[in-house]
Design a protein around this motif. Structure first.
Motif, PDB file in Angstrom:
ATOM      1  N   LYS A  35       0.429 -44.311  36.822  1.00 32.09           N
ATOM      2  CA  LYS A  35       1.789 -43.827  37.064  1.00 32.09           C
ATOM      3  C   LYS A  35       2.512 -44.550  38.196  1.00 32.09           C
ATOM      4  O   LYS A  35       3.734 -44.465  38.300  1.00 32.09           O
ATOM      5  CB  LYS A  35       1.754 -42.325  37.397  1.00 32.09           C
ATOM      6  CG  LYS A  35       1.167 -41.442  36.313  1.00 32.09           C
ATOM      7  CD  LYS A  35       1.201 -39.981  36.723  1.00 32.09           C
ATOM      8  CE  LYS A  35       2.624 -39.523  36.978  1.00 32.09           C
ATOM      9  NZ  LYS A  35       2.705 -38.090  37.310  1.00 32.09           N
ATOM     10  N   GLY A  36       1.738 -45.196  39.042  1.00 35.13           N
ATOM     11  CA  GLY A  36       2.323 -45.788  40.237  1.00 35.13           C
ATOM     12  C   GLY A  36       2.157 -44.860  41.425  1.00 35.13           C
ATOM     13  O   GLY A  36       2.128 -43.631  41.276  1.00 35.13           O
ATOM     14  N   TYR A  37       2.058 -45.454  42.598  1.00 36.50           N
ATOM     15  CA  TYR A  37       1.847 -44.678  43.826  1.00 36.50           C
ATOM     16  C   TYR A  37       2.978 -43.686  44.083  1.00 36.50           C
ATOM     17  O   TYR A  37       2.750 -42.506  44.342  1.00 36.50           O
ATOM     18  CB  TYR A  37       1.703 -45.637  45.006  1.00 36.50           C
ATOM     19  CG  TYR A  37       1.800 -44.992  46.362  1.00 36.50           C
ATOM     20  CD1 TYR A  37       0.783 -44.184  46.841  1.00 36.50           C
ATOM     21  CD2 TYR A  37       2.929 -45.203  47.173  1.00 36.50           C
ATOM     22  CE1 TYR A  37       0.872 -43.589  48.098  1.00 36.50           C
ATOM     23  CE2 TYR A  37       3.021 -44.627  48.428  1.00 36.50           C
ATOM     24  CZ  TYR A  37       1.991 -43.814  48.883  1.00 36.50           C
ATOM     25  OH  TYR A  37       2.090 -43.230  50.116  1.00 36.50           O
ATOM     26  N   LYS A  38       4.209 -44.148  43.980  1.00 36.30           N
ATOM     27  CA  LYS A  38       5.354 -43.301  44.325  1.00 36.30           C
ATOM     28  C   LYS A  38       5.541 -42.134  43.364  1.00 36.30           C
ATOM     29  O   LYS A  38       6.059 -41.079  43.753  1.00 36.30           O
ATOM     30  CB  LYS A  38       6.627 -44.149  44.387  1.00 36.30           C
ATOM     31  CG  LYS A  38       6.676 -45.101  45.574  1.00 36.30           C
ATOM     32  CD  LYS A  38       7.966 -45.883  45.624  1.00 36.30           C
ATOM     33  CE  LYS A  38       8.062 -46.706  46.907  1.00 36.30           C
ATOM     34  NZ  LYS A  38       6.944 -47.636  47.060  1.00 36.30           N
ATOM     35  N   ASP A  39       5.119 -42.289  42.114  1.00 31.67           N
ATOM     36  CA  ASP A  39       5.310 -41.238  41.113  1.00 31.67           C
ATOM     37  C   ASP A  39       4.108 -40.309  40.978  1.00 31.67           C
ATOM     38  O   ASP A  39       4.052 -39.474  40.067  1.00 31.67           O
ATOM     39  CB  ASP A  39       5.609 -41.868  39.744  1.00 31.67           C
ATOM     40  CG  ASP A  39       6.962 -42.563  39.721  1.00 31.67           C
ATOM     41  OD1 ASP A  39       7.874 -42.106  40.436  1.00 31.67           O
ATOM     42  OD2 ASP A  39       7.099 -43.563  38.992  1.00 31.67           O
ATOM     43  N   THR A  40       3.150 -40.455  41.864  1.00 31.19           N
ATOM     44  CA  THR A  40       1.963 -39.598  41.847  1.00 31.19           C
ATOM     45  C   THR A  40       1.987 -38.672  43.056  1.00 31.19           C
ATOM     46  O   THR A  40       2.204 -39.116  44.183  1.00 31.19           O
ATOM     47  CB  THR A  40       0.677 -40.443  41.883  1.00 31.19           C
ATOM     48  OG1 THR A  40       0.641 -41.303  40.743  1.00 31.19           O
ATOM     49  CG2 THR A  40      -0.557 -39.555  41.869  1.00 31.19           C
ATOM     50  N   SER A  41       1.770 -37.399  42.834  1.00 31.79           N
ATOM     51  CA  SER A  41       1.752 -36.424  43.927  1.00 31.79           C
ATOM     52  C   SER A  41       0.317 -36.100  44.326  1.00 31.79           C
ATOM     53  O   SER A  41      -0.624 -36.280  43.543  1.00 31.79           O
ATOM     54  CB  SER A  41       2.465 -35.136  43.504  1.00 31.79           C
ATOM     55  OG  SER A  41       1.712 -34.458  42.508  1.00 31.79           O
ATOM     56  N   GLU A  44      -1.177 -33.593  41.934  1.00 31.58           N
ATOM     57  CA  GLU A  44      -1.729 -34.172  40.698  1.00 31.58           C
ATOM     58  C   GLU A  44      -3.109 -34.769  40.948  1.00 31.58           C
ATOM     59  O   GLU A  44      -4.017 -34.621  40.118  1.00 31.58           O
ATOM     60  CB  GLU A  44      -0.794 -35.260  40.169  1.00 31.58           C
ATOM     61  CG  GLU A  44       0.493 -34.757  39.563  1.00 31.58           C
ATOM     62  CD  GLU A  44       1.393 -35.909  39.146  1.00 31.58           C
ATOM     63  OE1 GLU A  44       1.681 -36.001  37.931  1.00 31.58           O
ATOM     64  OE2 GLU A  44       1.810 -36.701  40.015  1.00 31.58           O
ATOM     65  N   ASP A 125       1.006 -54.002  42.579  1.00 30.69           N
ATOM     66  CA  ASP A 125       2.236 -53.206  42.598  1.00 30.69           C
ATOM     67  C   ASP A 125       2.741 -52.986  44.014  1.00 30.69           C
ATOM     68  O   ASP A 125       3.926 -53.189  44.314  1.00 30.69           O
ATOM     69  CB  ASP A 125       2.014 -51.849  41.926  1.00 30.69           C
ATOM     70  CG  ASP A 125       1.950 -51.950  40.409  1.00 30.69           C
ATOM     71  OD1 ASP A 125       2.317 -53.013  39.874  1.00 30.69           O
ATOM     72  OD2 ASP A 125       1.520 -50.979  39.770  1.00 30.69           O
TER      73      ASP A 125
END
Length: 218
Positions: A35-41, A44, A125
């Motif tokens: 998902k990418g670092y920024k889009d992962t909480s 999650e 990324d």
């Protein structure tokens, strides 16, 4: 070269993991790659790991610290070892031609990248898109290893096997060519429908052709 697992076991950021912390770490690698670092909480990550979010913060102060625990060993150990192998192989002068050298080293590195693609994808990324992370990664690379690559190129030049270009330019030429191949097949399209053996052969031939001095090129 050591496996990634061995490297992480020895890294100060990740040594001594409990089973629960290892699950968090592995879940973070999977989600950051997908998902990418920024889009992962962090929520999650905890859910995928099957632990509470509080368990994550017992070892890592925040998501960025978790990311750096994945990336720093790559800069501190993996890249230097790649450069060291590159340097030592050249200085031994075991390869009669530039083709032999590039062919063996390139194939070995591509196998490593393929075996550890999730972590490599995260590294690429963040290195490309986050200036602060990029600065931290560069700072982790020991200076003496960067010197080794210059010594390797100079040795090849002295044997008349390598073009007399600036070493930074040569490194950029090699890196951008290999990265373009990896990005196309593993980051952008991930298509299984290509002749890997043939393309790698073309990749080696292209690099050798571009880096061989004109007076020795066939």
């Amino acid at each position: 070269m050591k496996s990634l697992i061995d490297i992480y076991k020895e890294s100060p950021e990740t040594s001594g993991f409990t089973d629960k912390q290892l699950k968090i770490f592995q879940a973070a690698i999977t989600l950051f790659a997908q998902k990418g670092y920024k889009d992962t909480s962090t929520k999650e990550i905890a859910q995928v790991a099957g632990v509470s979010e509080g368990s994550l913060f017992k070892r890592f102060n925040n998501k960025e610290e978790l990311l750096l625990s994945i990336l720093k060993p790559l800069s501190r150990v993996i890249l230097p070892e790649i450069i060291t192998e590159f340097s030592e192989s050249t200085l031994k002068s075991d390869y009669p031609t530039l083709y032999d050298f590039i062919n063996i080293i390139l194939r070995n590195r591509l196998e490593f990248f393929k075996d550890n693609m999730d972590v490599i994808r995260i590294f690429v990324d963040e290195f490309i898109y986050d200036e602060n992370i990029r600065a931290e990664m560069i700072a982790e690379i020991p200076y003496e290893y960067m010197k080794n690559i210059n010594d390797s190129f100079d040795k090849l030049k002295s044997r008349g096997l390598l073009v007399d270009w600036n070493n930074v330019e040569i490194f950029r030429f090699i890196f951008s060519t290999i990265f373009g191949y990896v990005a196309q097949h593993y980051f952008l399209f991930q298509s299984p429908n290509w002749d890997e053996k043939e393309e790698i052969s073309h990749l080696v031939t292209f690099l050798v052709s571009g880096l061989t001095p004109k007076n020795t090129a066939e």
